[in-house]
Design a protein around this motif. Structure first.
Motif, short mmCIF file in Angstrom:
data_model
loop_
_atom_site.label_atom_id
_atom_site.label_comp_id
_atom_site.label_asym_id
_atom_site.label_seq_id
_atom_site.Cartn_x
_atom_site.Cartn_y
_atom_site.Cartn_z
N GLY A 8 45.23 40.37 43.63
CA GLY A 8 44.51 41.15 44.63
C GLY A 8 45.24 41.23 45.96
O GLY A 8 45.25 42.27 46.63
N SER A 37 45.06 43.15 39.45
CA SER A 37 43.69 42.74 39.82
C SER A 37 43.04 43.80 40.69
O SER A 37 43.68 44.77 41.08
N GLU A 203 39.17 35.00 39.08
CA GLU A 203 40.63 34.82 39.13
C GLU A 203 41.27 34.88 37.74
O GLU A 203 42.35 34.35 37.51
#
Ligand code: ASP
Ligand code: MG
Length: 420
Positions: A8, A37, A203
């Motif tokens: 991210g 992500s 995650e």
């Protein structure tokens, strides 16, 4: 075949997204699967949408979602010219899917809705990235990973069905490499056999990338991060933290177990089973060496330090001074499962058990209340848990002087100290 994963933080701004084709060009000619992500803190924002929806605040949920929608459209506008309209159409399909759902009334459990909403983060980020790469002259095939990664229906922590996923990788994913050298897809999400979206745990994109590395017998997996590589401590807590240039799989599993925020703990096994090396590299400067993780036995690792603030100690004392024994211990472990807590440290004695946990007040309270049937319970807050692997007297002294110790657990390799 090589696998890349961008987290991210590597796609959280227009500038950072522009860095991705710069890195990819250095690997031109390689067959490459790229896992991405959700952008920045999108997953956290989507969690808020799911929570608002589930607690009956539809307007708030729609409003929060509208912000996410605007952020993504703005990012797409900055990045895209030729491909903007096509990308916008793809984004809008995903927006509509979520908005429809938000107009329903929740009738199933929270975790189901969580996954249906939260999964959109990676679908949006990869749609933008695919269009941007194409516009930068990097031909790529975008694929909805929910068509490939098959999971069970354990929403929010779904388990992968390796047989079905393996077949889909061979039959549906591999042929895409006939079109372009680069296939782009999402981490973290999957789908059940009923086509319901699932997620693999927060995650979880690292794990997705490792699953693909395993199933595709990749030469290596590279995780691109906004840090130099794996450090021996969190540089935010310890400015003198240093890079560890080489690690082995077991050490990384241990580090993740003790809470080092390096790599998702589930990532290592699929790689280790096939001896696939994992590289952790800095996307801000691809020329830095980073860390390689593989199957060597390593000597002389530096002390590896994990500091977890906001810990509580739950002290459980058997009520009538009888031994805690198996029944008490088994009852307690069952409670951990029910309340969904993972203790960071447990120490048991004859008439007492001490449990150290992250301080999530609602969960701690539930645990303490439930445990009160079996034990006298005392809760102590405001503690820090220090873990040092490969410790020596010098670091130990430096990190504990002046602190009041509450609990210590020590093996030859690892020491854990709970302190004020
Ligand atoms: N976007 C997901 C999360 O933030 C998955 C990931 O980043 O690995 O948890
Ligand atoms: Mg992330």
């Amino acid at each position: 075949m090589i696998i890349f994963k961008f987290g991210g933080a590597s796609v959280n701004s227009v500038d950072r997204i522009r860095q991705v084709p710069v890195i990819l060009r250095q690997f031109a000619g390689e067959k490459m699967l790229v896992v991405i992500s959700a952008m920045g803190k999108t997953t956290n924002a989507l969690e808020k949408v799911a929570e608002a929806f589930y607690s009956g605040h539809r307007e708030e949920a729609l409003q929060l979602f509208a912000q996410i929608r605007e952020q993504h459209l703005t990012t797409a506008k900055y990045l895209l010219v030729k491909n903007y309209l096509a990308a916008e159409a793809q984004l809008k399909d995903f927006f509509t899917e979520v908005e429809w759902l938000l107009h329903d009334k929740p009738v199933r459990d929270f975790d189901y809705y969580y996954d249906q909403v939260v999964c959109v983060g990676e679908l949006l980020s990869t749609s933008i990235m695919s269009a941007y790469l194409a516009e930068s002259g990097i031909g790529n095939q975008w694929i909805d990973v929910r068509d490939i990664i098959r999971t069970d229906a354990n929403f929010r922590d779904a388990a992968i069905d390796w047989d079905v996923t393996g077949r889909k990788v061979r039959e549906e994913l591999l042929p895409l490499f006939g079109e372009d050298d680069l296939v782009l897809t999402q981490g973290f999400i999957g789908a059940t056999s009923d086509n319901e979206s699932t997620t693999l745990g927060r995650e979880g994109s690292d794990y997705t990338a490792a699953v693909f590395a395993n199933l595709l017998d990749a030469e290596g997996l590279t995780i691109w991060k906004d840090v130099e590589g794996v450090m021996n401590a969190d540089p935010k807590q310890f400015p003198d933290a240093r890079l560890i240039s080489e690690l082995n799989y077991d050490e990384v599993i241990e580090m993740a177990y003790y809470g080092a925020q390096v790599i998702h703990p589930k990532t290592i096994k699929p790689l280790q089973n096939k001896g696939i090396p994992l590289f952790v590299k800095c996307f801000l400067d691809a020329s830095l060496p980073g860390t390689v993780i593989h199957n060597k036995s390593l000597k002389g690792l530096p002390p590896i330090i994990v500091l977890k603030p906001e810990q509580v100690l739950v002290q459980l004392h058997s009520k009538d001074f009888s031994f805690v024994g198996e029944t008490g211990t088994a009852g307690l472990y069952a409670l951990f499962g029910q309340v969904r807590v993972k203790p960071n440290l447990i120490q048991s004695g004859a008439v007492s058990i001490q449990v150290c946990l992250d301080d999530r007040p609602a969960k701690v309270e539930r645990l303490a209340l439930a445990a009160a049937d079996l034990f006298d319970v005392v809760v102590e807050r405001g503690l820090t848990l220090l873990t040092i692997r490969h410790y020596d007297a010098a670091v130990l002294g430096r990190l504990t002087t002046g602190r009041k110790e509450v609990l210590r657990q020590q093996t030859m390799e690892t020491v854990q100290i709970l302190m004020h």
